[in-house]
Design an enzyme around this catalytic site. Structure first.
Site, PDB file in Angstrom:
ATOM      1  N   GLU A   1      30.411  37.756  45.717  1.00  0.00           N
ATOM      2  CA  GLU A   1      29.288  37.341  44.865  1.00  0.00           C
ATOM      3  C   GLU A   1      29.838  36.246  43.976  1.00  0.00           C
ATOM      4  O   GLU A   1      30.654  36.507  43.097  1.00  0.00           O
ATOM      5  CB  GLU A   1      28.809  38.555  44.073  1.00  0.00           C
ATOM      6  CG  GLU A   1      27.390  38.424  43.606  1.00  0.00           C
ATOM      7  CD  GLU A   1      27.290  37.686  42.284  1.00  0.00           C
ATOM      8  OE1 GLU A   1      27.309  36.439  42.304  1.00  0.00           O
ATOM      9  OE2 GLU A   1      27.213  38.354  41.252  1.00  0.00           O
TER      10      GLU A   1
ATOM     11  N   CYS B   1      25.221  35.088  36.480  1.00  0.00           N
ATOM     12  CA  CYS B   1      25.240  34.477  37.813  1.00  0.00           C
ATOM     13  C   CYS B   1      23.828  34.151  38.279  1.00  0.00           C
ATOM     14  O   CYS B   1      23.631  33.169  38.979  1.00  0.00           O
ATOM     15  CB  CYS B   1      25.971  35.367  38.804  1.00  0.00           C
ATOM     16  SG  CYS B   1      25.402  37.058  38.807  1.00  0.00           S
TER      17      CYS B   1
HETATM   18  P1  NDP Z   1      37.530  33.637  38.789  1.00  0.00           P
HETATM   19  O1  NDP Z   1      36.792  33.486  40.049  1.00  0.00           O
HETATM   20  O2  NDP Z   1      38.743  32.826  38.590  1.00  0.00           O
HETATM   21  O3  NDP Z   1      37.952  35.168  38.560  1.00  0.00           O
HETATM   22  C1  NDP Z   1      37.178  36.279  38.975  1.00  0.00           C
HETATM   23  C2  NDP Z   1      38.092  37.474  39.165  1.00  0.00           C
HETATM   24  O4  NDP Z   1      39.065  37.197  40.176  1.00  0.00           O
HETATM   25  C3  NDP Z   1      38.900  37.845  37.928  1.00  0.00           C
HETATM   26  O5  NDP Z   1      39.061  39.243  37.873  1.00  0.00           O
HETATM   27  C4  NDP Z   1      40.229  37.164  38.197  1.00  0.00           C
HETATM   28  O6  NDP Z   1      41.284  37.707  37.484  1.00  0.00           O
HETATM   29  C5  NDP Z   1      40.389  37.413  39.663  1.00  0.00           C
HETATM   30  N1  NDP Z   1      41.320  36.497  40.321  1.00  0.00           N
HETATM   31  C6  NDP Z   1      41.704  35.258  39.934  1.00  0.00           C
HETATM   32  N2  NDP Z   1      42.550  34.732  40.838  1.00  0.00           N
HETATM   33  C7  NDP Z   1      42.703  35.642  41.823  1.00  0.00           C
HETATM   34  C8  NDP Z   1      43.427  35.680  43.047  1.00  0.00           C
HETATM   35  N3  NDP Z   1      44.171  34.657  43.449  1.00  0.00           N
HETATM   36  N4  NDP Z   1      43.340  36.786  43.808  1.00  0.00           N
HETATM   37  C9  NDP Z   1      42.574  37.823  43.439  1.00  0.00           C
HETATM   38  N5  NDP Z   1      41.871  37.847  42.293  1.00  0.00           N
HETATM   39  C10 NDP Z   1      41.922  36.768  41.492  1.00  0.00           C
HETATM   40  O7  NDP Z   1      36.489  33.394  37.652  1.00  0.00           O
HETATM   41  P2  NDP Z   1      36.713  33.080  36.131  1.00  0.00           P
HETATM   42  O8  NDP Z   1      36.621  34.341  35.394  1.00  0.00           O
HETATM   43  O9  NDP Z   1      37.930  32.208  35.909  1.00  0.00           O
HETATM   44  O10 NDP Z   1      35.434  32.151  35.891  1.00  0.00           O
HETATM   45  C11 NDP Z   1      35.380  30.881  36.497  1.00  0.00           C
HETATM   46  C12 NDP Z   1      33.991  30.544  36.960  1.00  0.00           C
HETATM   47  O11 NDP Z   1      33.517  31.503  37.882  1.00  0.00           O
HETATM   48  C13 NDP Z   1      32.957  30.552  35.870  1.00  0.00           C
HETATM   49  O12 NDP Z   1      32.936  29.353  35.256  1.00  0.00           O
HETATM   50  C14 NDP Z   1      31.683  30.822  36.619  1.00  0.00           C
HETATM   51  O13 NDP Z   1      31.164  29.612  37.096  1.00  0.00           O
HETATM   52  C15 NDP Z   1      32.129  31.668  37.767  1.00  0.00           C
HETATM   53  N6  NDP Z   1      31.872  33.093  37.546  1.00  0.00           N
HETATM   54  C16 NDP Z   1      30.856  33.674  38.223  1.00  0.00           C
HETATM   55  C17 NDP Z   1      30.556  34.989  38.006  1.00  0.00           C
HETATM   56  C18 NDP Z   1      29.455  35.642  38.723  1.00  0.00           C
HETATM   57  O14 NDP Z   1      28.808  36.506  38.164  1.00  0.00           O
HETATM   58  N7  NDP Z   1      29.261  35.335  39.977  1.00  0.00           N
HETATM   59  C19 NDP Z   1      31.274  35.794  37.044  1.00  0.00           C
HETATM   60  C20 NDP Z   1      32.367  35.106  36.409  1.00  0.00           C
HETATM   61  C21 NDP Z   1      32.626  33.804  36.659  1.00  0.00           C
HETATM   62  P3  NDP Z   1      41.684  37.062  36.087  1.00  0.00           P
HETATM   63  O15 NDP Z   1      40.502  37.208  35.187  1.00  0.00           O
HETATM   64  O16 NDP Z   1      42.816  37.892  35.666  1.00  0.00           O
HETATM   65  O17 NDP Z   1      42.038  35.622  36.370  1.00  0.00           O
END
Ligand code: NDP
Length: 490
Positions: free
Chosen positions: A235, A269
């Site tokens: 998602e 989202c």
């Molecule tokens: P990310 O996609 O970077 O992170 C989402 C999750 O994945 C977090 O728990 C993160 O951990 C984890 N993660 C990061 N890198 C890895 C990896 N290599 N392998 C496995 N897991 C990993 O999102 P962000 O929180 O940095 O947000 C960035 C952008 O994503 C936002 O600007 C927004 O546009 C979008 N977003 C969309 C969401 C939605 O509801 N669909 C929710 C949040 C963000 P950690 O936090 O420790 O880095």
């Protein structure tokens, strides 16, 4: 050996909310080992026993609603009332998943058809084992629990890696589960940064990853999963469109549009990011929108931007929109970290970053369209396809547009309402990801279909799967299939 830690911080005040271990790959490995053992116990429970325990978990969450909402407020900065709403929706989903799992997944007989008339057949959906959930920070209860509740109800154990911005909420969700189900660690949380999530995604004993976050990270997670052929449900956010048709209730549309765009500081989202209004009602709609927007303030009606780095993206999109379009409300000066006041910009070219990329902030672009059909075409011309909204008094017309909207879900005369209906699946198309959480599809997402066919009696003269088969049997088969399937309809 010293354990590395990290802090979660209140984005509104800078206060440290909690300190958590940065769990390394060996720690994640150990959690998955415990989860595998727990999964065996959980899957072997009678469905009614699992259901009772999940309903207990629901009760424990409900009893802890206020302190949990307070923790969400502190880690994300969102108003406590918004956190309450998020938790209430989570409770509704958990209740639905617990009560419907057996009906959706349980063993049932299925028809075998004429050629299989000597067979009986059953279908059931079995647990996968250990499910890894990688969650976001914007709705740190509702979003991951959309996967966790359904995965647990389908009989799996869960290892959850919350966002590094909201680890305390993640830890609390697992603690509350252990309160309701103390016997085995069926639901564990591991805390850390990206590498902790990567270790979870790369563990071959994890049978599915449920990921919520950015499209870019989803691709990295998928690549890590590819090594073990671990399936994922992804998602990845959206760029949802909001269409106002000529016969819409304009006041209601403006009210819903603003809430959909600004609530949670736009960090949703399925938040409203692009607005398309048909020419006939453009001016009166914009008057309503501006009137209402004047009453909404960052820091009062919604909280700060939770992830500091997001402010750069929001700023870039505002600059881009204002440079190429016409600011109706706010502009670059609306960004006063960590808050962003509402920004509305019209006539922004469709190929600009502000219209194409996910902003995840309290900003919208508005565009006038000839008619609803043009609005739909522009809405659909996006790489994303998660949700969307249509405001119209013409039920039939709105349903037609909704069905043609290229998204996983569409709300009519309301915003985001589909996410609160537990029996509706949630998920997107294109860059918004694939797979579904919520509803019957959400339960099946965390299960594997098991098909069984049993021969009840031998069909005389029709033993087709034997080397003793004769030419007569094949002849009879051809005659039968010709009668059954050989006639054209026109
Ligand atoms: P990310 O996609 O970077 O992170 C989402 C999750 O994945 C977090 O728990 C993160 O951990 C984890 N993660 C990061 N890198 C890895 C990896 N290599 N392998 C496995 N897991 C990993 O999102 P962000 O929180 O940095 O947000 C960035 C952008 O994503 C936002 O600007 C927004 O546009 C979008 N977003 C969309 C969401 C939605 O509801 N669909 C929710 C949040 C963000 P950690 O936090 O420790 O880095």
């Amino acid at each position: 050996m010293t354990t590395l830690t990290f802090d979660s911080v209140n984005p509104a005040t800078g206060e440290v909310v909690g300190t958590h271990p940065r769990q390394s790959a060996p720690a994640v490995h150990d959690a998955v080992t415990r989860a595998e053992e727990a999964a065996g116990w959980w899957a072997a429970l009678a469905p009614a026993d699992r259901r009772r325990r999940l309903l207990d978990y629901k009760a424990v969450i409900t009893q802890n609603l206020r302190p949990l909402a307070e923790l969400v407020h502190r880690e994300t900065g969102k108003p406590t009332a918004d956190a309450v709403l998020e938790i209430v929706l989570t409770i509704t989903h958990l209740d639905w998943a617990a009560r419907n799992a057996e009906k959706v997944l349980g063993r049932r007989r299925v028809a075998t058809g004429l050629i299989g008339l000597n067979l009986s057949a059953t279908l059931e959906y079995l647990p996968l084992g250990v499910v890894g959930v990688i969650g976001p920070w914007n709705y740190p209860v509702f979003t991951p629990m959309g996967s966790i509740s359904y995965a647990l109800a389908a009989g799996n154990a869960v290892v959850f890696k919350p966002s590094e911005l909201t680890p305390g909420v993640g830890v609390r969700l697992a603690e509350l589960f252990a309160d309701a189900v103390p016997e085995h660690p069926v639901f564990q949380t591991v805390t850390g940064l990206g590498e902790t999530g990567a270790a979870l995604a790369g563990d071959p004993r994890v049978k599915k990853i449920a990921f919520t976050g950015s499209t870019a990270t989803a691709k990295r997670v998928m690549a890590a999963c590819a090594d073990n052929l671990t399936p994922i449900v992804a998602e990845c956010g959206g760029k949802d469109a909001f269409i106002v048709d000529a016969d819409a209730d304009l006041r209601a549309a403006a009210d819903a549009c603003l809430w959909g765009a600004l609530s949670n500081a736009g960090q949703t989202c399925v938040g409203v990011e692009r607005v398309y209004v048909v020419d006939q009602v453009y001016e009166p709609f914009m008057r309503e929108l501006k009137d209402l927007a004047a009453t909404v303030k960052a820091g009062e009606h919604y909280g700060p931007i939770t992830m500091p780095a997001q402010l750069d993206v929001i700023m870039r999109h505002i600059d881009d929109a204002v440079k190429n379009g016409k600011a109706v409300k706010g502009g670059p000066e609306s960004v006063r970290a960590p808050y962003v006041d509402p920004v509305i910009v019209e006539d922004v070219p469709e190929d600009s970053a502000a219209v194409r990329e996910e902003t995840f902030g309290p900003t919208i672009t508005v565009r006038r369209t000839k008619d609803a059909q043009e609005a739909l075409e522009l809405a659909n011309a996006s790489a994303y396809g998660l949700g969307g909204t249509i405001f119209s008094r013409d039920t039939r017309g709105a349903l037609r547009l909704a069905r043609l909207m290229r998204s996983g879900a569409t709300a009519i005369n309301s915003v985001i309402s589909f996410a609160g209906v537990p029996s509706l699946p949630f998920g997107g198309v294109g860059d918004s990801g694939f797979g579904r959480i919520h509803g019957a599809d959400g339960l099946r997402e965390f299960a594997r279909p098991k098909a069984i066919s049993r021969q009840r009696f031998a069909l005389p003269g029709m033993n087709l799967t034997s080397f003793s088969r004769g030419a007569g049997e094949v002849e009879r088969l051809i005659r039968m299939v010709t009668i059954l399937h050989g006639r054209r309809k026109r």
